[in-house]
Write an enzyme that holds these catalytic residues in place. Sequence first.
Site, mmCIF file in Angstrom:
data_model
loop_
_atom_site.group_PDB
_atom_site.id
_atom_site.type_symbol
_atom_site.label_atom_id
_atom_site.label_comp_id
_atom_site.label_asym_id
_atom_site.label_seq_id
_atom_site.Cartn_x
_atom_site.Cartn_y
_atom_site.Cartn_z
ATOM 1 N N ARG A 243 -1.620 -2.026 4.690
ATOM 2 C CA ARG A 243 -0.926 -3.273 4.317
ATOM 3 C C ARG A 243 -1.704 -4.504 4.767
ATOM 4 N NH1 ARG A 243 5.039 -2.943 3.386
ATOM 5 N NH2 ARG A 243 5.302 -0.828 2.665
ATOM 6 N N ARG B 176 2.476 -10.095 4.171
ATOM 7 C CA ARG B 176 3.180 -11.330 4.541
ATOM 8 C C ARG B 176 2.769 -11.936 5.870
ATOM 9 N NH1 ARG B 176 8.922 -8.850 3.241
ATOM 10 N NH2 ARG B 176 7.734 -7.162 4.171
ATOM 11 N N TYR C 215 12.690 7.829 -2.599
ATOM 12 C CA TYR C 215 13.148 6.571 -3.203
ATOM 13 C C TYR C 215 13.853 6.805 -4.537
ATOM 14 C CZ TYR C 215 10.594 3.933 0.310
ATOM 15 O OH TYR C 215 10.163 3.404 1.499
HETATM 16 O O1 CP3 Z 1 -2.205 -1.873 2.205
HETATM 17 C C1 CP3 Z 1 -2.235 -2.777 1.338
HETATM 18 O O2 CP3 Z 1 -2.604 -3.944 1.585
HETATM 19 C C2 CP3 Z 1 -1.932 -2.390 -0.105
HETATM 20 C C3 CP3 Z 1 -0.642 -2.660 -0.572
HETATM 21 C C4 CP3 Z 1 0.536 -1.740 -0.323
HETATM 22 C C5 CP3 Z 1 1.844 -2.229 -0.457
HETATM 23 N N1 CP3 Z 1 2.710 -1.177 -0.328
HETATM 24 C C6 CP3 Z 1 2.194 -3.626 -0.716
HETATM 25 C C7 CP3 Z 1 3.540 -4.089 -0.398
HETATM 26 C C8 CP3 Z 1 0.623 -0.369 -0.047
HETATM 27 C C9 CP3 Z 1 -0.478 0.638 0.226
HETATM 28 C C10 CP3 Z 1 2.014 -0.027 -0.066
HETATM 29 C C11 CP3 Z 1 2.517 1.349 0.119
HETATM 30 C C12 CP3 Z 1 3.958 1.565 0.283
HETATM 31 N N2 CP3 Z 1 5.002 0.929 -0.329
HETATM 32 C C13 CP3 Z 1 4.491 2.601 1.070
HETATM 33 C C14 CP3 Z 1 3.690 3.609 1.832
HETATM 34 C C15 CP3 Z 1 3.219 3.073 3.119
HETATM 35 C C16 CP3 Z 1 4.317 2.872 4.106
HETATM 36 O O3 CP3 Z 1 4.573 1.700 4.436
HETATM 37 O O4 CP3 Z 1 4.892 3.883 4.526
HETATM 38 C C17 CP3 Z 1 5.905 2.527 0.960
HETATM 39 C C18 CP3 Z 1 6.901 3.426 1.649
HETATM 40 C C19 CP3 Z 1 6.205 1.481 0.053
HETATM 41 C C20 CP3 Z 1 7.546 1.069 -0.437
HETATM 42 C C21 CP3 Z 1 7.826 -0.341 -0.140
HETATM 43 N N3 CP3 Z 1 7.211 -1.415 -0.742
HETATM 44 C C22 CP3 Z 1 8.779 -0.852 0.772
HETATM 45 C C23 CP3 Z 1 9.665 -0.002 1.648
HETATM 46 C C24 CP3 Z 1 8.691 -2.251 0.708
HETATM 47 C C25 CP3 Z 1 9.555 -3.240 1.420
HETATM 48 C C26 CP3 Z 1 9.236 -3.270 2.864
HETATM 49 C C27 CP3 Z 1 8.658 -4.585 3.237
HETATM 50 O O5 CP3 Z 1 7.685 -4.609 3.998
HETATM 51 O O6 CP3 Z 1 9.232 -5.586 2.777
HETATM 52 C C28 CP3 Z 1 7.675 -2.585 -0.201
HETATM 53 C C29 CP3 Z 1 7.221 -3.938 -0.559
HETATM 54 C C30 CP3 Z 1 5.768 -4.252 -0.326
HETATM 55 N N4 CP3 Z 1 4.733 -3.489 -0.744
HETATM 56 C C31 CP3 Z 1 5.249 -5.422 0.312
HETATM 57 C C32 CP3 Z 1 3.846 -5.323 0.263
HETATM 58 C C33 CP3 Z 1 2.846 -6.323 0.745
HETATM 59 C C34 CP3 Z 1 6.067 -6.576 0.873
HETATM 60 C C35 CP3 Z 1 6.697 -7.238 -0.303
HETATM 61 C C36 CP3 Z 1 6.679 -8.726 -0.305
HETATM 62 O O7 CP3 Z 1 5.630 -9.378 -0.401
HETATM 63 O O8 CP3 Z 1 7.804 -9.231 -0.297
#
Ligand code: CP3
Length: 381
Positions: A35, A39, A171
Amino acid sequence: MPRMPAVEAAPLANDTFLRACLREPTAYTPLWLMRQAGRYLPEYNATRARAGSFMGLATSPDFATEVTLQPLERWPLDAAILFSDILTVPDAMGLGLSFAAGEGPRFAHPVRDEAAVRRLEVPDMERLRYVFDAVRSIRKALATSKDANGRPAGRVPLIGFSGSPWTLACYMVEGAGSDDYRLVKTMLYARPDLMHRLLDVNAQAVAAYLNAQIDAGAQAVMLFDSWGGVLADAAFHDFSLRYTRAVVAALKREAEGRRVPCIVFTKGGGGWLEDIAACGADVVGLDWTTDLGRARKRIDDRVALQGNLDPAVLFAPPDTVAREARAVLDSFGPAARPDGRHGGHVFNLGHGISQHTSPEHVAALVEAVHGHSRAVRPRPR
Ligand code: CP3
């Protein structure tokens, strides 16, 4: 789907990450952060505001390229990771993904009964074209971009990714994140036949999705089994690892004349390390509950390891961050072994970076990992 020509082969200025994945000697330990575009970066929030929403960012190849490069412009990270999300695949299956502000992901049409499972199909990859377009666009930008000092530091490999079949199923059935996985585990135990059908569709979809990312220019791929660790031992083997193995077996492993390493990360999977290491992946990702040195011994360096700093360490002052980073490097120990073989270590966090992280602390982390690992490498003779 028509095949687009791969990006003009620009030589990689920095292939340290790929070499570590394949257990080849490196001058220092490469690092990237799960990630890393997110943010905690003010510039990410600014781009996200322009895009209107998270999906607005992810579905626009231009925005996705911009935010993918943001952390690389700040620090000399050793890999870029495609900006997207694991939930794009179920979205393409018609489940209706949305991210409400301040909440996690949500599906409008979760898969809760037999009829819904029977309706599931491997999606037409055309519906995920925006992801493959982003991969092509990021590769182009990486080939030409410069860092703040004008060096082509952006020329690092691009990692593509997907959720594992099981983690996507969590999910898809729950319809959102969950504390207890009640619905997905109910289906697993009460109707294992339905769960197997769902996971089989997911495995085929994930393999097609990752192979299309590789065709578009991804130079390594990572499978996130974020919720494998919530399963009982037997269930993990039958419902998670089995399908991860099927995906890995179906992956293209070479592109542009180089091996495309595959990383499998199971959060909470330390107890199954030997089995995960035998799934066909080149690299196993570990969370912070497993010691890297002991993990190496258990698998005798048959695969490389990625991890595993607790992301919470980044909340502490920079000196502490540096000390904890050195401790992770020291726990892995020298990559070169007395018997002439090599281990491989890709430094990373044990899970995604928190949005409450200060970018200054990330600077201390990058400096400590590169500096310390270089300093402890034996000098080339
Ligand atoms: O690593 C990176 O920079 C690449 C981008 C990336 C995102 N999600 C962007 C994202 C990657 C590799 C993921 C994987 C992902 N997404 C996983 C597996 C890794 C982990 O965290 O276990 C999972 C379970 C998800 C599902 C997901 N997407 C959730 C649960 C959420 C909300 C949680 C949160 O942090 O708000 C997301 C949203 C998400 N995906 C964000 C980002 C940067 C935040 C969203 C935003 O900008 O509002």
